[in-house]
Design an enzyme around this catalytic site. Structure first.
Site, PDB file in Angstrom:
ATOM      1  N   HIS A 238     -10.212 -41.836  -9.267  1.00 47.09           N
ATOM      2  CA  HIS A 238      -9.307 -43.047  -9.538  1.00 47.09           C
ATOM      3  C   HIS A 238     -10.036 -44.433  -8.924  1.00 47.09           C
ATOM      4  O   HIS A 238      -9.918 -45.310  -9.768  1.00 47.09           O
ATOM      5  CB  HIS A 238      -8.082 -42.811  -8.680  1.00 47.09           C
ATOM      6  CG  HIS A 238      -7.400 -41.515  -9.023  1.00 47.09           C
ATOM      7  ND1 HIS A 238      -6.711 -41.341 -10.293  1.00 47.09           N
ATOM      8  CD2 HIS A 238      -7.291 -40.504  -8.369  1.00 47.09           C
ATOM      9  CE1 HIS A 238      -6.318 -39.929 -10.198  1.00 47.09           C
ATOM     10  NE2 HIS A 238      -6.663 -39.456  -9.176  1.00 47.09           N
TER      11      HIS A 238
HETATM   12  O1  RIB Z   1      -3.199 -41.774  -6.887  1.00 46.55           O
HETATM   13  C1  RIB Z   1      -4.172 -41.869  -6.629  1.00 46.55           C
HETATM   14  C2  RIB Z   1      -4.394 -42.923  -5.602  1.00 46.55           C
HETATM   15  O2  RIB Z   1      -3.869 -42.400  -4.530  1.00 46.55           O
HETATM   16  C3  RIB Z   1      -6.156 -42.977  -5.466  1.00 46.55           C
HETATM   17  O3  RIB Z   1      -6.017 -44.377  -4.867  1.00 46.55           O
HETATM   18  C4  RIB Z   1      -5.986 -42.282  -4.046  1.00 46.55           C
HETATM   19  O4  RIB Z   1      -7.202 -42.659  -3.186  1.00 46.55           O
HETATM   20  C5  RIB Z   1      -4.690 -42.404  -3.308  1.00 46.55           C
HETATM   21  O5  RIB Z   1      -4.632 -43.468  -2.756  1.00 46.55           O
END
Ligand code: RIB
Ligand code: CA
Length: 314
Positions: A238
Protein backbone atom coordinates in the site's frame (compact mmCIF):
# COMPACT_ATOMS: atom_id res chain seq x y z
CA UNK A 1 18.44 15.68 -6.22
CA UNK A 2 14.87 14.45 -6.43
CA UNK A 3 11.55 15.68 -5.12
CA UNK A 4 11.82 16.62 -1.43
CA UNK A 5 9.50 14.51 0.73
CA UNK A 6 8.59 14.78 4.40
CA UNK A 7 7.44 11.26 5.34
CA UNK A 8 4.88 10.34 8.05
CA UNK A 9 4.47 6.62 8.70
CA UNK A 10 3.67 3.86 11.16
CA UNK A 11 6.75 2.04 10.03
CA UNK A 12 5.85 -1.56 9.62
CA UNK A 13 6.42 -3.65 6.51
CA UNK A 14 4.90 -1.68 3.64
CA UNK A 15 6.05 1.67 5.09
CA UNK A 16 9.59 0.23 5.13
CA UNK A 17 9.27 -0.88 1.51
CA UNK A 18 8.12 2.66 0.63
CA UNK A 19 11.23 4.08 2.34
CA UNK A 20 13.48 1.54 0.58
CA UNK A 21 11.96 2.53 -2.77
CA UNK A 22 12.61 6.21 -1.97
CA UNK A 23 16.16 5.46 -0.87
CA UNK A 24 16.95 3.54 -4.07
CA UNK A 25 15.27 6.09 -6.36
CA UNK A 26 17.27 9.17 -7.25
CA UNK A 27 14.00 10.98 -8.01
CA UNK A 28 12.88 11.07 -4.34
CA UNK A 29 14.74 12.81 -1.55
CA UNK A 30 13.30 12.09 1.92
CA UNK A 31 14.32 15.04 4.11
CA UNK A 32 12.66 13.92 7.35
CA UNK A 33 10.64 11.04 8.79
CA UNK A 34 7.91 11.26 11.44
CA UNK A 35 7.50 7.91 13.21
CA UNK A 36 3.97 7.41 14.58
CA UNK A 37 1.94 4.68 16.30
CA UNK A 38 -0.07 2.44 13.99
CA UNK A 39 1.04 -0.97 12.83
CA UNK A 40 3.05 -1.23 16.08
CA UNK A 41 3.65 1.27 18.93
CA UNK A 42 5.50 4.51 18.20
CA UNK A 43 8.64 3.45 20.11
CA UNK A 44 8.95 0.47 17.76
CA UNK A 45 8.22 2.40 14.56
CA UNK A 46 10.88 4.95 15.58
CA UNK A 47 13.33 2.15 16.28
CA UNK A 48 12.50 0.55 12.92
CA UNK A 49 13.17 3.81 11.08
CA UNK A 50 16.53 4.26 12.77
CA UNK A 51 17.46 0.65 12.03
CA UNK A 52 16.54 1.12 8.36
CA UNK A 53 18.46 4.39 8.06
CA UNK A 54 21.52 2.73 9.56
CA UNK A 55 21.19 -0.20 7.12
CA UNK A 56 21.12 2.15 4.12
CA UNK A 57 23.73 4.55 5.48
CA UNK A 58 21.37 7.55 5.82
CA UNK A 59 21.47 8.35 9.54
CA UNK A 60 21.71 12.01 8.48
CA UNK A 61 17.92 12.03 7.85
CA UNK A 62 16.19 13.46 10.95
CA UNK A 63 13.65 11.18 12.64
CA UNK A 64 10.90 12.89 14.63
CA UNK A 65 8.62 11.22 17.16
CA UNK A 66 4.97 11.59 16.13
CA UNK A 67 1.71 10.69 17.85
CA UNK A 68 1.39 7.75 20.23
CA UNK A 69 -2.41 7.75 20.34
CA UNK A 70 -5.33 8.79 18.15
CA UNK A 71 -7.34 11.98 18.62
CA UNK A 72 -10.27 9.85 19.79
CA UNK A 73 -8.31 9.36 23.04
CA UNK A 74 -8.54 5.58 22.73
CA UNK A 75 -5.75 3.13 23.44
CA UNK A 76 -4.53 2.15 19.96
CA UNK A 77 -4.87 -1.35 18.55
CA UNK A 78 -1.67 -2.76 17.01
CA UNK A 79 -1.17 -5.38 14.30
CA UNK A 80 1.79 -7.68 15.09
CA UNK A 81 -0.09 -10.49 13.31
CA UNK A 82 0.29 -8.57 10.02
CA UNK A 83 3.65 -6.84 10.51
CA UNK A 84 5.49 -9.11 12.96
CA UNK A 85 6.22 -8.51 16.67
CA UNK A 86 8.48 -5.50 16.02
CA UNK A 87 6.78 -4.37 12.80
CA UNK A 88 9.43 -5.73 10.44
CA UNK A 89 8.29 -9.33 10.03
CA UNK A 90 10.97 -11.72 11.30
CA UNK A 91 13.58 -8.94 11.71
CA UNK A 92 14.33 -7.86 15.26
CA UNK A 93 16.14 -4.56 14.95
CA UNK A 94 18.60 -3.74 17.73
CA UNK A 95 17.33 -1.09 20.11
CA UNK A 96 19.30 1.93 19.09
CA UNK A 97 18.96 5.32 20.69
CA UNK A 98 21.64 7.08 18.76
CA UNK A 99 21.16 9.61 17.26
CA UNK A 100 18.34 10.69 19.62
CA UNK A 101 14.83 11.17 18.30
CA UNK A 102 14.09 14.78 17.31
CA UNK A 103 11.22 16.67 18.88
CA UNK A 104 8.09 16.46 16.68
CA UNK A 105 8.05 20.21 16.12
CA UNK A 106 11.37 19.99 14.29
CA UNK A 107 9.12 19.42 11.26
CA UNK A 108 8.42 23.18 11.25
CA UNK A 109 11.96 24.28 10.27
CA UNK A 110 11.88 21.60 7.56
CA UNK A 111 8.56 22.93 6.22
CA UNK A 112 9.98 26.46 6.28
CA UNK A 113 13.21 25.43 4.55
CA UNK A 114 11.87 23.99 1.27
CA UNK A 115 9.62 25.72 -1.26
CA UNK A 116 8.54 22.62 -3.18
CA UNK A 117 8.05 20.19 -0.29
CA UNK A 118 5.47 17.40 -0.48
CA UNK A 119 4.19 15.34 2.43
CA UNK A 120 3.69 11.59 2.14
CA UNK A 121 1.49 10.21 4.97
CA UNK A 122 1.16 6.44 4.94
CA UNK A 123 0.02 5.78 8.50
CA UNK A 124 -2.60 7.14 10.88
CA UNK A 125 -3.19 10.84 10.29
CA UNK A 126 -2.95 12.02 13.92
CA UNK A 127 0.40 13.83 13.64
CA UNK A 128 -0.44 15.44 10.30
CA UNK A 129 -3.84 16.62 11.57
CA UNK A 130 -2.12 18.18 14.59
CA UNK A 131 -0.12 20.40 12.24
CA UNK A 132 -3.32 21.63 10.55
CA UNK A 133 -4.74 22.54 13.97
CA UNK A 134 -1.61 24.29 15.24
CA UNK A 135 0.06 25.72 12.14
CA UNK A 136 -2.53 26.18 9.37
CA UNK A 137 -0.56 28.93 7.64
CA UNK A 138 2.66 26.88 7.59
CA UNK A 139 0.74 24.02 5.97
CA UNK A 140 -0.11 26.28 3.05
CA UNK A 141 3.57 26.00 2.09
CA UNK A 142 3.17 22.29 1.28
CA UNK A 143 2.93 21.69 -2.47
CA UNK A 144 0.89 18.47 -2.31
CA UNK A 145 -0.05 15.62 0.02
CA UNK A 146 0.16 11.92 -0.86
CA UNK A 147 -1.96 10.00 1.61
CA UNK A 148 -2.65 6.27 1.92
CA UNK A 149 -6.12 5.73 3.32
CA UNK A 150 -9.75 4.89 2.73
CA UNK A 151 -11.74 2.44 0.63
CA UNK A 152 -14.33 4.00 -1.67
CA UNK A 153 -17.35 1.84 -2.49
CA UNK A 154 -15.25 -1.30 -1.89
CA UNK A 155 -14.74 -3.44 1.26
CA UNK A 156 -12.41 -2.23 3.98
CA UNK A 157 -9.55 -4.20 5.53
CA UNK A 158 -10.16 -3.77 9.28
CA UNK A 159 -13.96 -3.63 9.18
CA UNK A 160 -16.41 -4.40 6.39
CA UNK A 161 -16.30 -0.74 5.36
CA UNK A 162 -13.09 0.84 6.74
CA UNK A 163 -9.42 0.86 5.86
CA UNK A 164 -6.90 0.78 8.76
CA UNK A 165 -5.40 4.30 8.53
CA UNK A 166 -8.83 5.96 8.39
CA UNK A 167 -10.39 3.63 10.96
CA UNK A 168 -7.70 4.02 13.63
CA UNK A 169 -8.12 7.81 13.82
CA UNK A 170 -11.17 8.91 11.83
CA UNK A 171 -11.15 12.30 13.59
CA UNK A 172 -7.65 13.05 12.30
CA UNK A 173 -8.44 11.71 8.83
CA UNK A 174 -11.44 14.05 8.68
CA UNK A 175 -9.32 17.04 9.70
CA UNK A 176 -6.80 16.28 6.95
CA UNK A 177 -9.51 15.84 4.30
CA UNK A 178 -11.21 19.04 5.49
CA UNK A 179 -8.16 21.33 5.67
CA UNK A 180 -5.47 19.99 3.32
CA UNK A 181 -5.46 21.40 -0.19
CA UNK A 182 -4.25 19.24 -3.03
CA UNK A 183 -4.47 15.78 -1.49
CA UNK A 184 -3.71 12.80 -3.70
CA UNK A 185 -5.42 9.97 -1.86
CA UNK A 186 -4.51 6.30 -2.38
CA UNK A 187 -7.25 4.05 -1.00
CA UNK A 188 -7.50 0.26 -1.01
CA UNK A 189 -9.19 0.61 -4.43
CA UNK A 190 -5.66 0.92 -5.86
CA UNK A 191 -3.22 -0.16 -3.17
CA UNK A 192 -4.75 -3.61 -2.71
CA UNK A 193 -3.79 -4.27 -6.35
CA UNK A 194 -0.17 -3.15 -5.90
CA UNK A 195 0.94 -6.75 -5.48
CA UNK A 196 4.48 -8.03 -5.08
CA UNK A 197 4.51 -11.73 -5.91
CA UNK A 198 6.89 -14.29 -4.35
CA UNK A 199 8.60 -14.51 -7.77
CA UNK A 200 9.26 -10.76 -7.76
CA UNK A 201 10.62 -11.02 -4.20
CA UNK A 202 13.05 -13.80 -5.18
CA UNK A 203 14.24 -11.89 -8.24
CA UNK A 204 14.81 -8.68 -6.23
CA UNK A 205 16.68 -10.71 -3.62
CA UNK A 206 18.89 -12.33 -6.26
CA UNK A 207 19.99 -8.91 -7.56
CA UNK A 208 21.32 -7.89 -4.14
CA UNK A 209 20.27 -4.21 -4.06
CA UNK A 210 18.24 -4.77 -0.90
CA UNK A 211 18.51 -7.79 1.34
CA UNK A 212 15.56 -6.59 3.44
CA UNK A 213 12.79 -7.14 0.88
CA UNK A 214 12.78 -10.93 1.15
CA UNK A 215 12.53 -11.21 4.94
CA UNK A 216 9.97 -8.38 4.99
CA UNK A 217 7.72 -10.00 2.41
CA UNK A 218 8.24 -13.74 2.87
CA UNK A 219 6.65 -14.28 6.27
CA UNK A 220 3.98 -12.56 8.39
CA UNK A 221 2.72 -10.06 5.85
CA UNK A 222 2.50 -12.52 2.96
CA UNK A 223 0.96 -15.23 5.12
CA UNK A 224 -1.56 -12.79 6.63
CA UNK A 225 -2.80 -11.77 3.19
CA UNK A 226 -2.89 -15.37 1.95
CA UNK A 227 -5.23 -16.18 4.81
CA UNK A 228 -7.31 -13.00 4.66
CA UNK A 229 -7.64 -12.62 0.91
CA UNK A 230 -7.37 -16.11 -0.60
CA UNK A 231 -6.38 -15.90 -4.24
CA UNK A 232 -4.31 -12.73 -3.84
CA UNK A 233 -1.12 -13.38 -5.81
CA UNK A 234 1.24 -11.84 -3.27
CA UNK A 235 1.67 -8.92 -0.86
CA UNK A 236 -0.01 -5.56 -1.46
CA UNK A 237 2.49 -2.77 -0.81
CA UNK A 238 0.00 0.00 0.00
CA UNK A 239 2.59 2.52 1.11
CA UNK A 240 5.13 1.88 -1.65
CA UNK A 241 2.41 2.46 -4.27
CA UNK A 242 1.62 5.77 -2.56
CA UNK A 243 5.18 7.08 -2.53
CA UNK A 244 5.68 5.96 -6.14
CA UNK A 245 2.88 8.36 -7.11
CA UNK A 246 5.14 11.29 -6.18
CA UNK A 247 7.24 10.58 -9.28
CA UNK A 248 4.82 8.44 -11.30
CA UNK A 249 1.33 9.94 -10.99
CA UNK A 250 0.56 8.49 -14.42
CA UNK A 251 0.30 5.05 -12.78
CA UNK A 252 -3.09 6.09 -11.41
CA UNK A 253 -6.47 7.21 -12.69
CA UNK A 254 -7.85 9.88 -10.36
CA UNK A 255 -11.40 10.92 -9.56
CA UNK A 256 -11.98 14.42 -8.17
CA UNK A 257 -14.26 14.62 -5.15
CA UNK A 258 -14.40 16.09 -1.67
CA UNK A 259 -13.84 13.42 0.98
CA UNK A 260 -15.47 12.92 4.37
CA UNK A 261 -14.82 10.21 6.96
CA UNK A 262 -17.42 8.62 9.24
CA UNK A 263 -16.17 9.02 12.80
CA UNK A 264 -18.39 6.78 14.85
CA UNK A 265 -20.59 3.72 14.92
CA UNK A 266 -20.57 0.62 12.80
CA UNK A 267 -19.31 2.53 9.74
CA UNK A 268 -16.48 4.25 11.63
CA UNK A 269 -13.61 5.04 9.25
CA UNK A 270 -15.81 4.75 6.16
CA UNK A 271 -14.51 7.05 3.42
CA UNK A 272 -17.18 8.99 1.59
CA UNK A 273 -16.77 10.66 -1.79
CA UNK A 274 -19.36 11.75 -4.32
CA UNK A 275 -19.17 9.37 -7.25
CA UNK A 276 -22.47 10.45 -8.76
CA UNK A 277 -22.40 12.06 -12.19
CA UNK A 278 -23.17 15.50 -10.78
CA UNK A 279 -22.94 16.62 -7.18
CA UNK A 280 -23.63 19.51 -4.86
CA UNK A 281 -20.38 20.41 -3.20
CA UNK A 282 -22.08 22.10 -0.25
CA UNK A 283 -23.19 18.64 0.89
CA UNK A 284 -19.58 18.23 1.88
CA UNK A 285 -19.41 21.14 4.24
CA UNK A 286 -17.31 23.28 1.91
CA UNK A 287 -14.53 20.70 1.80
CA UNK A 288 -11.90 21.01 -0.91
CA UNK A 289 -11.96 18.66 -3.87
CA UNK A 290 -9.26 15.98 -3.55
CA UNK A 291 -7.76 13.60 -6.11
CA UNK A 292 -8.80 10.06 -5.24
CA UNK A 293 -6.93 7.28 -7.07
CA UNK A 294 -9.41 4.70 -8.34
CA UNK A 295 -7.39 2.63 -10.81
CA UNK A 296 -3.79 1.36 -10.90
CA UNK A 297 -1.82 0.67 -14.08
CA UNK A 298 -0.31 -2.57 -12.74
CA UNK A 299 1.86 -3.24 -15.80
CA UNK A 300 3.83 -0.04 -15.31
CA UNK A 301 3.71 -0.30 -11.50
CA UNK A 302 5.49 -3.64 -11.89
CA UNK A 303 8.05 -2.15 -14.28
CA UNK A 304 8.93 0.90 -12.15
CA UNK A 305 9.01 -1.07 -8.90
CA UNK A 306 11.25 -3.77 -10.33
CA UNK A 307 13.56 -1.29 -12.06
CA UNK A 308 14.22 0.58 -8.82
CA UNK A 309 14.54 -2.54 -6.68
CA UNK A 310 16.83 -4.45 -9.05
CA UNK A 311 18.57 -1.88 -11.26
CA UNK A 312 17.42 -3.85 -14.35
CA UNK A 313 15.33 -2.49 -17.22
CA UNK A 314 11.88 -3.96 -17.65
O1 RIB B 1 -4.54 -0.20 5.35
C1 RIB B 1 -3.20 -0.27 4.99
C2 RIB B 1 -2.39 0.77 5.72
O2 RIB B 1 -2.43 0.52 7.13
C3 RIB B 1 -0.93 0.76 5.36
O3 RIB B 1 -0.43 2.08 5.43
C4 RIB B 1 -0.32 -0.09 6.46
O4 RIB B 1 1.05 0.16 6.63
C5 RIB B 1 -1.12 0.35 7.64
O5 RIB B 1 -0.62 1.57 8.13
CA1 CA C 1 1.54 2.40 6.89
Amino acid sequence: MGQKVLFFGDVGIDDTIALLYAYLSNEIDVIGIVACYGNVPKQQTANNVRYLLKEVGRTDIPVMGGAEKPMTGEVPVFYPDVHGPEGLGPITPPTNHSPPLENFFQVIPLIEKYDDLVIVNVGRMTSLATLFLLYPEKMERINAFYVMGGAFNVPGNVTPSAEANFHADPVAANIVMRYAQNVNLFPLNVTQSAIITPGMVDYIDSKGKSDLIKPLLDYYYFEFYQKKVPGLGGSPVHDAATIMAVVHPELFTFFETPVAVEIDGVARGLSIGDFRQSFEQEEFDGRPVQNVAIKLDYFNFYRYFMEIMTGDSF
